[in-house]
Design a protein around this motif. Sequence first.
Motif, PDB file in Angstrom:
ATOM      1  N   UNK A  63       0.850  -1.079   0.024  1.00  0.00           N
ATOM      2  CA  UNK A  63      -0.011   0.051  -0.195  1.00  0.00           C
ATOM      3  C   UNK A  63       1.004   1.312   0.127  1.00  0.00           C
ATOM      4  N   UNK A  64       1.985   1.210   0.699  1.00  0.00           N
ATOM      5  CA  UNK A  64       2.903   2.405   1.171  1.00  0.00           C
ATOM      6  C   UNK A  64       3.658   2.694  -0.558  1.00  0.00           C
ATOM      7  N   UNK A  65       4.198   1.607  -0.953  1.00  0.00           N
ATOM      8  CA  UNK A  65       4.744   1.806  -2.290  1.00  0.00           C
ATOM      9  C   UNK A  65       4.138   1.947  -3.631  1.00  0.00           C
ATOM     10  N   UNK A  66       2.908   1.575  -3.553  1.00  0.00           N
ATOM     11  CA  UNK A  66       2.055   1.437  -4.586  1.00  0.00           C
ATOM     12  C   UNK A  66       2.315   0.678  -5.700  1.00  0.00           C
ATOM     13  N   UNK A  67       1.685   0.671  -6.843  1.00  0.00           N
ATOM     14  CA  UNK A  67       1.847  -0.462  -7.820  1.00  0.00           C
ATOM     15  C   UNK A  67       3.153  -0.421  -8.585  1.00  0.00           C
ATOM     16  N   UNK A  68       3.762   0.704  -8.609  1.00  0.00           N
ATOM     17  CA  UNK A  68       5.254   1.149  -9.174  1.00  0.00           C
ATOM     18  C   UNK A  68       6.261   0.668  -8.445  1.00  0.00           C
ATOM     19  N   UNK A  69       5.989   0.497  -7.053  1.00  0.00           N
ATOM     20  CA  UNK A  69       7.058   0.228  -5.985  1.00  0.00           C
ATOM     21  C   UNK A  69       7.349  -1.428  -6.268  1.00  0.00           C
ATOM     22  N   UNK A  70       8.547  -1.612  -5.078  1.00  0.00           N
ATOM     23  CA  UNK A  70       8.681  -3.231  -4.977  1.00  0.00           C
ATOM     24  C   UNK A  70       8.780  -3.323  -3.645  1.00  0.00           C
ATOM     25  N   UNK A  71       8.008  -4.633  -3.390  1.00  0.00           N
ATOM     26  CA  UNK A  71       8.013  -5.290  -2.042  1.00  0.00           C
ATOM     27  C   UNK A  71       8.936  -6.633  -2.275  1.00  0.00           C
ATOM     28  N   UNK A  72       9.838  -6.630  -1.073  1.00  0.00           N
ATOM     29  CA  UNK A  72      10.571  -8.024  -0.937  1.00  0.00           C
ATOM     30  C   UNK A  72      10.520  -8.691   0.487  1.00  0.00           C
ATOM     31  N   UNK A  73      10.332  -9.977   0.406  1.00  0.00           N
ATOM     32  CA  UNK A  73      10.464 -10.410   1.823  1.00  0.00           C
ATOM     33  C   UNK A  73      11.403 -11.694   2.054  1.00  0.00           C
ATOM     34  N   UNK A  74      12.025 -11.547   2.941  1.00  0.00           N
ATOM     35  CA  UNK A  74      12.946 -12.714   3.154  1.00  0.00           C
ATOM     36  C   UNK A  74      12.847 -13.491   4.580  1.00  0.00           C
ATOM     37  N   UNK A  75      12.751 -14.569   4.636  1.00  0.00           N
ATOM     38  CA  UNK A  75      12.687 -15.418   5.879  1.00  0.00           C
ATOM     39  C   UNK A  75      13.346 -16.653   5.629  1.00  0.00           C
ATOM     40  N   UNK A  76      13.718 -17.100   7.043  1.00  0.00           N
ATOM     41  CA  UNK A  76      14.471 -18.623   7.148  1.00  0.00           C
ATOM     42  C   UNK A  76      13.768 -19.916   7.202  1.00  0.00           C
ATOM     43  N   UNK A  77      12.261 -19.634   7.384  1.00  0.00           N
ATOM     44  CA  UNK A  77      11.437 -20.812   7.436  1.00  0.00           C
ATOM     45  C   UNK A  77      10.718 -20.996   6.170  1.00  0.00           C
TER      46      UNK A  77
END
Length: 218
Positions: free
Chosen positions: A76-90
Amino acid sequence: MRMQKRPDPEEVRRTRDFYDWWAPFYDATNWLAARLRGASDFTERRKAVERLGLAPGMRVLEVSCGTGTNLPLLSEGVGQVGLVTGIDISARMLRRCRNKLRRKSDEASLLLGDAAKLPFADGSFDAVFHHGGIAEFPNKRAAIAEMARVARPGGKVVICDPGLPFDRPVRWINRQLLKLQPAYAAPPPVRHLPKTAQSVHVSWIRGDAWYLLEFVKA
Ligand SMILES: C[S@@+](CC[C@H](N)C(=O)[O-])C[C@H]1O[C@@H](n2cnc3c(N)ncnc32)[C@H](O)[C@@H]1O
């Protein structure tokens, strides 16, 4: 010179196995814990995400994204032109995350990996978020250094985790949580911040049961 604790692969494996086990009930227990403290899980997450100061087009990383509850807020914060990345060990937390995003038709790049060795180049993100988990990391200093390294100069880093303020009486419910989870006694990890951390600020969220540590990367 301060000695760096080497990440113990056995400790990392134990944490990963624990979250693989917890993954199916994680969201429900989280919601319940927030309710017991008289706080709304969603509202508290939104408050924390707001501290990142996101704007359309930004690239944001969540370190230890778990089941991905924060990712729609980041999108929501970065909008459609932004990029969201998530990283996790599980892998199991990430599987639930992927399913949740699919249900919401939301998009994010998800990676399996260790917070102490982020697979990104320096300055890859405009903002970096961590919400829960760092108390159990075998090497907090390395994880925070990595969050700072992958943030661009001027980028915001926000780190939140269980902790109780020292400057006011501890609420009854928080005293009970402290008995259950000794991690609540740990101070915000300000002493682990790298030299590049500027404008450091600590505040308290989740009914005074979590710290929110924020800084700007120099
Ligand atoms: C308390 S959960 C928080 C999940 C999510 N951020 C949230 O707000 O609901 C902690 C997460 O940290 C992850 N984690 C633990 N150790 C990690 C490490 N060394 N590197 C990356 N992720 C880790 C766990 O797998 C788990 O998903």
